[in-house]
Design a protein around this motif. Structure first.
Motif, short mmCIF file in Angstrom:
data_model
loop_
_atom_site.label_atom_id
_atom_site.label_comp_id
_atom_site.label_asym_id
_atom_site.label_seq_id
_atom_site.Cartn_x
_atom_site.Cartn_y
_atom_site.Cartn_z
N LEU A 171 0.91 -1.27 -0.08
CA LEU A 171 -0.13 0.16 -0.09
C LEU A 171 0.89 1.32 0.02
O LEU A 171 0.46 2.25 -0.71
N ALA A 172 1.83 1.20 0.91
CA ALA A 172 2.77 2.52 0.72
C ALA A 172 3.53 2.55 -0.58
O ALA A 172 3.65 3.74 -1.15
N ILE A 173 3.98 1.55 -1.16
CA ILE A 173 4.50 1.54 -2.48
C ILE A 173 3.54 2.23 -3.54
O ILE A 173 3.88 3.19 -4.35
N ALA A 174 2.27 1.68 -3.39
CA ALA A 174 1.25 2.15 -4.30
C ALA A 174 1.10 3.65 -4.08
O ALA A 174 0.97 4.45 -4.95
N GLY A 175 1.06 4.02 -2.84
CA GLY A 175 0.79 5.65 -2.60
C GLY A 175 1.95 6.37 -2.92
O GLY A 175 1.82 7.28 -3.64
N LEU A 176 3.09 5.78 -3.02
CA LEU A 176 4.52 6.54 -3.49
C LEU A 176 4.29 6.64 -5.23
O LEU A 176 4.73 7.62 -5.76
N GLU A 177 3.96 5.57 -5.49
CA GLU A 177 3.97 5.78 -7.14
C GLU A 177 2.79 6.72 -7.48
O GLU A 177 2.98 7.26 -8.50
N SER A 178 1.73 6.61 -6.76
CA SER A 178 0.56 7.63 -7.12
C SER A 178 1.34 9.13 -6.99
O SER A 178 0.85 9.71 -7.84
N LEU A 179 2.03 9.33 -5.73
CA LEU A 179 2.64 10.69 -5.82
C LEU A 179 3.64 10.88 -7.15
O LEU A 179 3.50 11.98 -7.38
N ARG A 180 4.45 9.84 -7.42
CA ARG A 180 5.28 10.08 -8.36
C ARG A 180 4.61 10.40 -9.92
O ARG A 180 4.92 11.49 -10.54
N THR A 181 3.37 9.88 -9.89
CA THR A 181 2.66 10.05 -11.22
C THR A 181 2.01 11.69 -10.91
O THR A 181 2.07 12.20 -12.10
N SER A 182 1.77 11.99 -9.95
CA SER A 182 1.24 13.40 -9.70
C SER A 182 2.20 14.30 -10.13
O SER A 182 1.90 15.51 -10.43
N LEU A 183 3.36 14.12 -9.58
CA LEU A 183 4.69 14.97 -9.98
C LEU A 183 4.81 15.17 -11.39
O LEU A 183 5.14 16.17 -11.76
N ASP A 184 4.48 14.11 -12.06
CA ASP A 184 4.78 14.18 -13.50
C ASP A 184 3.67 15.44 -14.24
O ASP A 184 3.93 16.09 -15.01
N GLY A 185 2.55 15.65 -13.43
CA GLY A 185 1.56 16.43 -13.79
C GLY A 185 2.02 17.93 -13.47
O GLY A 185 1.35 18.93 -13.95
N CYS A 186 2.92 17.99 -12.48
CA CYS A 186 3.36 19.44 -12.06
C CYS A 186 4.44 20.17 -12.81
O CYS A 186 4.70 21.27 -12.73
N ILE A 187 4.91 19.19 -13.58
CA ILE A 187 5.99 19.76 -14.64
C ILE A 187 5.03 21.00 -15.44
O ILE A 187 4.17 20.73 -16.15
N GLY A 188 5.71 22.36 -15.35
CA GLY A 188 4.92 23.15 -16.10
C GLY A 188 3.79 23.96 -15.37
O GLY A 188 3.32 25.19 -15.63
N CYS A 189 3.25 23.25 -14.39
CA CYS A 189 2.21 23.90 -13.75
C CYS A 189 2.51 25.22 -12.92
O CYS A 189 1.61 25.99 -12.88
#
Length: 155
Positions: A100-118
């Motif tokens: 579950l912790a790994i899944a949460g961190l992977e989700s966080l990493r995916t969210s970071l991708d959306g932050c580029i340029g934001c």
């Protein structure tokens, strides 16, 4: 009075385990470890306590609270370390917690991708700092960004 061969003074246990004497006393109060006796007014512990302390450290690294560790160790007599079979049984549910912790961190990493340029100028669409536009109830502005001390993991 002299030490029994397998009895170790609390200071030695602290040094070997990397746990402070105060923490050992706390673990004793919590029922996680128990001295095998006393030499004079000093607590002494059986060698098995070192393995119990390693078990406690592993459980804490997984994120278990003292109460959860105590519950997990309920079936293990306090005068010995967990056996390999007990360790396997006790640690099995921890794997799901880690997953579950790994899944949460992977989700966080995916969210970071959306932050580029934001540039976090769009608090309405930011999935990390403002999931579901929670900030809209507090008015316009980027005040959340200034107050954030750590990213929230989207659920």
């Amino acid at each position: 009075m002299t030490l029994a061969k397998d009895s170790l003074p609390i200071g030695y246990i602290a040094e070997r385990s990397g746990v402070s004497v105060a923490t050992l006393r706390f673990y004793e109060e919590a029922g996680l470890i128990q001295p095998s006796g006393r030499v004079g007014s000093r607590r002494v512990f059986g060698r098995h306590v070192l393995r119990r302390l390693a078990f406690i450290a592993a459980a804490q690294r997984v994120g278990l609270s003292i109460a959860e560790i105590r519950a997990a160790m309920t079936g293990i007599p306090v005068d010995r370390a967990p056996s390999p079979a007990e360790w396997d049984s006790l640690s099995e549910p921890w794997k799901a917690r880690i997953d579950l912790a790994i899944a949460g961190l992977e989700s966080l990493r995916t969210s970071l991708d959306g932050c580029i340029g934001c540039g976090c100028l769009s608090m309405r669409t930011c999935g990390m700092l403002n999931p579901g536009d929670e900030a809209a109830t507090e008015g316009a502005g980027s005040r959340w960004l200034r107050g954030v001390t750590r990213a929230r993991v989207p659920q």
